[in-house]
Scaffold this motif. Sequence first.
Motif, PDB file in Angstrom:
ATOM      1  N   GLU A  58      -6.182 -51.293-125.174  1.00 32.29           N
ATOM      2  CA  GLU A  58      -6.934 -50.801-124.012  1.00 32.29           C
ATOM      3  C   GLU A  58      -8.259 -51.563-123.879  1.00 32.29           C
ATOM      4  N   ALA A  59      -8.935 -51.734-124.997  1.00 35.80           N
ATOM      5  CA  ALA A  59     -10.212 -52.453-124.980  1.00 35.80           C
ATOM      6  C   ALA A  59     -10.001 -53.903-124.559  1.00 35.80           C
ATOM      7  N   LEU A  60      -8.920 -54.491-125.067  1.00 35.33           N
ATOM      8  CA  LEU A  60      -8.609 -55.876-124.702  1.00 35.33           C
ATOM      9  C   LEU A  60      -8.341 -55.988-123.198  1.00 35.33           C
ATOM     10  N   GLU A  61      -7.647 -54.983-122.666  1.00 40.09           N
ATOM     11  CA  GLU A  61      -7.395 -54.966-121.219  1.00 40.09           C
ATOM     12  C   GLU A  61      -8.699 -54.918-120.437  1.00 40.09           C
ATOM     13  N   MET A  62      -9.639 -54.092-120.919  1.00 36.03           N
ATOM     14  CA  MET A  62     -10.918 -53.975-120.225  1.00 36.03           C
ATOM     15  C   MET A  62     -11.685 -55.290-120.253  1.00 36.03           C
ATOM     16  N   LEU A  63     -11.616 -55.921-121.405  1.00 37.88           N
ATOM     17  CA  LEU A  63     -12.274 -57.217-121.574  1.00 37.88           C
ATOM     18  C   LEU A  63     -11.660 -58.242-120.623  1.00 37.88           C
ATOM     19  N   SER A  64     -10.341 -58.248-120.597  1.00 39.28           N
ATOM     20  CA  SER A  64      -9.590 -59.179-119.767  1.00 39.28           C
ATOM     21  C   SER A  64      -9.908 -58.960-118.288  1.00 39.28           C
ATOM     22  N   LYS A  65     -10.005 -57.693-117.930  1.00 37.78           N
ATOM     23  CA  LYS A  65     -10.276 -57.365-116.534  1.00 37.78           C
ATOM     24  C   LYS A  65     -11.675 -57.838-116.120  1.00 37.78           C
ATOM     25  N   GLN A  66     -12.611 -57.636-117.055  1.00 37.37           N
ATOM     26  CA  GLN A  66     -13.987 -58.059-116.795  1.00 37.37           C
ATOM     27  C   GLN A  66     -14.042 -59.568-116.529  1.00 37.37           C
ATOM     28  N   CYS A  67     -13.294 -60.315-117.342  1.00 36.12           N
ATOM     29  CA  CYS A  67     -13.251 -61.775-117.169  1.00 36.12           C
ATOM     30  C   CYS A  67     -12.588 -62.145-115.845  1.00 36.12           C
ATOM     31  N   VAL A  89      -3.267 -71.837-117.975  1.00 32.26           N
ATOM     32  CA  VAL A  89      -2.060 -70.990-118.014  1.00 32.26           C
ATOM     33  C   VAL A  89      -0.887 -71.783-118.599  1.00 32.26           C
ATOM     34  N   GLU A  90      -0.781 -73.045-118.189  1.00 32.25           N
ATOM     35  CA  GLU A  90       0.304 -73.879-118.717  1.00 32.25           C
ATOM     36  C   GLU A  90       0.162 -74.109-120.216  1.00 32.25           C
ATOM     37  N   LEU A  91      -1.078 -74.283-120.639  1.00 33.17           N
ATOM     38  CA  LEU A  91      -1.325 -74.498-122.075  1.00 33.17           C
ATOM     39  C   LEU A  91      -0.893 -73.287-122.916  1.00 33.17           C
ATOM     40  N   LYS A 107       2.911 -60.676-127.037  1.00 33.94           N
ATOM     41  CA  LYS A 107       2.872 -61.607-125.901  1.00 33.94           C
ATOM     42  C   LYS A 107       1.964 -61.100-124.797  1.00 33.94           C
ATOM     43  N   ASN A 108       2.005 -59.766-124.603  1.00 38.96           N
ATOM     44  CA  ASN A 108       1.113 -59.142-123.629  1.00 38.96           C
ATOM     45  C   ASN A 108      -0.336 -59.365-123.989  1.00 38.96           C
ATOM     46  N   ALA A 109      -0.644 -59.116-125.268  1.00 42.15           N
ATOM     47  CA  ALA A 109      -2.015 -59.274-125.741  1.00 42.15           C
ATOM     48  C   ALA A 109      -2.477 -60.713-125.523  1.00 42.15           C
ATOM     49  N   PHE A 110      -1.593 -61.628-125.815  1.00 44.82           N
ATOM     50  CA  PHE A 110      -1.911 -63.047-125.611  1.00 44.82           C
ATOM     51  C   PHE A 110      -2.183 -63.324-124.132  1.00 44.82           C
ATOM     52  N   GLN A 111      -1.343 -62.800-123.264  1.00 45.18           N
ATOM     53  CA  GLN A 111      -1.540 -62.982-121.824  1.00 45.18           C
ATOM     54  C   GLN A 111      -2.900 -62.456-121.379  1.00 45.18           C
ATOM     55  N   LEU A 112      -3.307 -61.331-121.989  1.00 49.25           N
ATOM     56  CA  LEU A 112      -4.595 -60.740-121.626  1.00 49.25           C
ATOM     57  C   LEU A 112      -5.765 -61.645-122.018  1.00 49.25           C
ATOM     58  N   LEU A 113      -5.526 -62.530-122.957  1.00 51.30           N
ATOM     59  CA  LEU A 113      -6.607 -63.433-123.386  1.00 51.30           C
ATOM     60  C   LEU A 113      -6.786 -64.633-122.450  1.00 51.30           C
ATOM     61  N   TYR A 163      -6.097 -59.928-131.711  1.00 49.69           N
ATOM     62  CA  TYR A 163      -6.221 -60.532-130.372  1.00 49.69           C
ATOM     63  C   TYR A 163      -7.480 -60.028-129.685  1.00 49.69           C
ATOM     64  N   HIS A 164      -7.712 -58.731-129.844  1.00 48.56           N
ATOM     65  CA  HIS A 164      -8.893 -58.132-129.229  1.00 48.56           C
ATOM     66  C   HIS A 164     -10.179 -58.741-129.816  1.00 48.56           C
ATOM     67  N   LYS A 165     -10.195 -58.846-131.145  1.00 48.52           N
ATOM     68  CA  LYS A 165     -11.376 -59.429-131.807  1.00 48.52           C
ATOM     69  C   LYS A 165     -11.559 -60.886-131.383  1.00 48.52           C
ATOM     70  N   ILE A 166     -10.448 -61.618-131.310  1.00 45.31           N
ATOM     71  CA  ILE A 166     -10.536 -63.026-130.879  1.00 45.31           C
ATOM     72  C   ILE A 166     -11.182 -63.090-129.499  1.00 45.31           C
ATOM     73  N   GLY A 167     -10.756 -62.220-128.616  1.00 47.85           N
ATOM     74  CA  GLY A 167     -11.318 -62.167-127.267  1.00 47.85           C
ATOM     75  C   GLY A 167     -12.821 -61.953-127.305  1.00 47.85           C
ATOM     76  N   GLU A 168     -13.261 -60.959-128.105  1.00 52.04           N
ATOM     77  CA  GLU A 168     -14.693 -60.657-128.185  1.00 52.04           C
ATOM     78  C   GLU A 168     -15.474 -61.839-128.767  1.00 52.04           C
ATOM     79  N   LEU A 169     -14.892 -62.430-129.814  1.00 50.76           N
ATOM     80  CA  LEU A 169     -15.598 -63.533-130.479  1.00 50.76           C
ATOM     81  C   LEU A 169     -15.640 -64.783-129.609  1.00 50.76           C
ATOM     82  N   LEU A 170     -14.565 -65.020-128.883  1.00 52.31           N
ATOM     83  CA  LEU A 170     -14.558 -66.192-127.993  1.00 52.31           C
ATOM     84  C   LEU A 170     -15.618 -66.036-126.909  1.00 52.31           C
TER      85      LEU A 170
END
Lengths: 516, 215
Positions: A308-317, A344-346, A501-507, A425-432
Amino acid sequence: METSDSECFESADEEIYAENENKKSKKVAGSPPSKEIPCETEHISYLKTEETKNERTNILDSNLQVDEDKPTKIGLSNTNEPEVITDNNTSNIQEEDEVNMWDEDEDWEPVETKTEIKPSESPPLTINRIWGWDLSAMLNAATVGVTAVTTQVSQGLSNVLETGIGAPDPAELARRTTQEEHTHDAEITEPSTNSSTNLFGFGNLVSGVTQITKLVETTGNKVILGGLDTLETIGKKTMQVLQEGDPGLKKKRALLKIEGEKPVLSHILREAKEKAELENRLLEEQHFARKANYESLFDDHQGLVHLEALEMLSKQCSIKLERLIESQSGRELVELQETMNQIVELCELVDDDDELEDASEIKEKLDTAVSEMVINISYDKVLTTRKEAEQWLDNLHLGVCSELELHEQAIDTLAQLTALAVERYHKIGELLLIKEHRSTADEADSLVQVTTILTALIGNMATKFSNKLSEKLSDSTHKDHINTLITNVYFESANSTSYLKNAFQLLIPVLQVGAI
Amino acid sequence: MSAGPYNYSYIFKYIIIGDMGVGKSCLLHQFTEKKFMSDCPHTIGVEFGTRIIEVAGQKIKLQIWDTAGQERFRAVTRSYYRGAAGALMVYDITRRSTYNHLSSWLTDTRNLTNPSTVIFLIGNKCDLEGQRDVTYEEAKQFADENGLMFVEASAKTGQNVEEAFLETARKIYQSIQDGRLDLNAAESGVQHKPSQPGRNTLSNDQQFNKDNCAC
C-alpha cells in the motif's frame, strides 16, 4: 435438532399448501374441534414474516392456514373413515391417500372407492380398431374362459397372499363382494352377444367390439385389482409389523420426530445431509482461512501495508510526472515521452528459467544485482527466511507431519518471502527517491535482475514443498486432497510472482522521476 | 502471529510524525511491544506497527505508520499522510527546536489529511524532567489554540503512551458514531470489518489464469 425440524417443516410448506387445496371440501363437513398443534403456530409466524406481500396474499395465506389444521385433526381422530368413503371426488381421495398416508395408517383402505369408479373409464379404443371384426369371433369364444381365468387368478392371488400374510378384514371382504358382482355382470352380457356371432357384418362387428371392450375392461379390472390387492396386502402387512407393540406408530413417529408435522422422510434425510455437508465445508474453509490463507498471512507479515505504501509512493511520482508532461510541449515533450518509454522498455522482464539451488550462489547473484543501484539495501532477511524454510524441510519427518501442516508451512513460507520481497521493493523506492545522483538505466537493470532472482527463488521454494507433498501421495488415502494442496501451493507461488511483478511495476514511476 | 487476525471490526490508520530523534519509533515500540528500545536506528521512509485494541466493546486494529523524521525523507513521507484517521505529532520536551517545528508539521497534516483526522500532540521524553526545554503550559496552550489533544509522555517509562494511542482511537470511534467520519470515503483512514479472507484458497481456481509465472 429442533432447528433442523422446523427448517424441514418450512421447506415442506409448498406440499402442505397443495394438500390444503384438495382438502377444502372436506373441512366444511364439520370436523371435530382441533387441539393446537405446535407446527401450526410455527407456520403462522413463518407466514407473518412475509409482510412484504400484499394484503390480498396475506388473506389468502391465512385462509390456507385455517384449512391446514383440519386435515391434521382428521389424521389424529379415527372418525374420518365414513367421510372419505362417501366423498365422490376420486382425485381428491387419490391425492389425499398419497400425501396423507401417515394420517390414515389406522384405516388403510380407500382403494375400494376407486374400484367402484374404475369401469366408467373410457374404453381402450385403439385395441378395438386394431383387432378388427374378423378376430372378434375367435375372441368371443375365448372371452368366457379368459374372464373366468382372470377372475380366478386375481382372486386366487389375493387369496394366497391373504392366507399367507393374515386373515382378511371386513373391508377386504366387502371389496371382494363388489368385485364378484362385476365379474357376474360381464358373464351375463357375454352369452347374448354369442348368439349373433354367426350373422357376421355390422351387428357382429359392433357386438364384437362391445365384447372385446367388455373383455378388456373386465380383464383390465381384474389385473389392476389383483395388483392393487397385492400391493394393499403387502402394505397392510407392513403396517401391521410396524405397529406391533406400537399402536398408532407413536414411538416410531417420536423416533423420527415427525409427530404432527409430517414432512417426508426423504426430505429430512436430504436436508440433514445438506446441512452436514455445509457444516463440513464451513469448518474446512475456516480452517484454511485461519491457517493457510495466503492473503491474511501476507498481511500478517506486513506485505500488504508495504504494498500500500509503495502504491502511494508510486502514485505520488506519477502525479509529478504528469504535471511535468503537461507543462512541456513540442520537441521537449516528445523527448520526455521517449525517455519515459525507454525506461518502461528497460524494465521488461525476460522469462529466465534459471535453476537456483545453492544458497551462496543466490546471495552472490542478489548482491551483484543490488550493487548496481548504489543504495544501502540488503536481502539478508529474504535469504535467512529461505534458508530457514529449507532447513525445516530437511529436518522434516514426513511420517509425523500431516499434509495439512506441510501445506500450511508452504503457504506461510511463500507469503513471508513475498512480504519481505515487497517490503524490499518499497524500501528501494524510498531510497531511490532520496538518492542524490540517479542512474536510471542501471537501476532498471538491477531491478530486472533482482526480480528475476526473487521469482525464481520463490518458485524454487514452492517446488520443494510440492515435492514433499508428492512424497506423501504414495502412502496416503486422500490422494485427491493432497493433489489439491499441491495445486494450491503452485497457485500461491504464481500469486507471489505476480505480487513481485506488480511491486516492480510500481517502481517504474520512481525510476522515471529519477531520469528527469 | 496469525492467531485471530480477523477478530476486529475496524482498522484505523495512524501516522506518527515529528522531527528526527523525538522518539517516534520508540513510542510505537513501547505501545506495540511494551518495551523501550534504547538504541533505535533511523527509520527509513516508513515502518509499520499493529496492535488490536478495544474501544466500547469493539475490537479495532491500529495500523500505525511510523515515518522517518529525517528532513531528506520529508518528500517521501508526505506521500503517506493520505487516509490517516489519526495523526500523532511528536516533539521532544528537551529540545525546543522540535517544538518550534510543530507548526510546519501541523500544516502538512492539515493539508494532506482530511478534516476528520484526529491530531494528537505528544511531548515525549517527559521522564527527563531536568532537561526540560518546553513547558507543559505553553504546549498545552498551543494544542488548545489548534484544537489538538495533548499529553506529555515517556517512551522510556511508558507513561501516557497507552493513553495517547487509545484516546486517539476513542476520538475516532466517537466521530464514527456521530457520523462525522464517513466510513465509505476512501480517505477516512477507517476500514469497517477486516478485508474478508476473500477467496477460499482451495476452491477458487479461476484466478489461476490471472498471471502465469515463470517458475
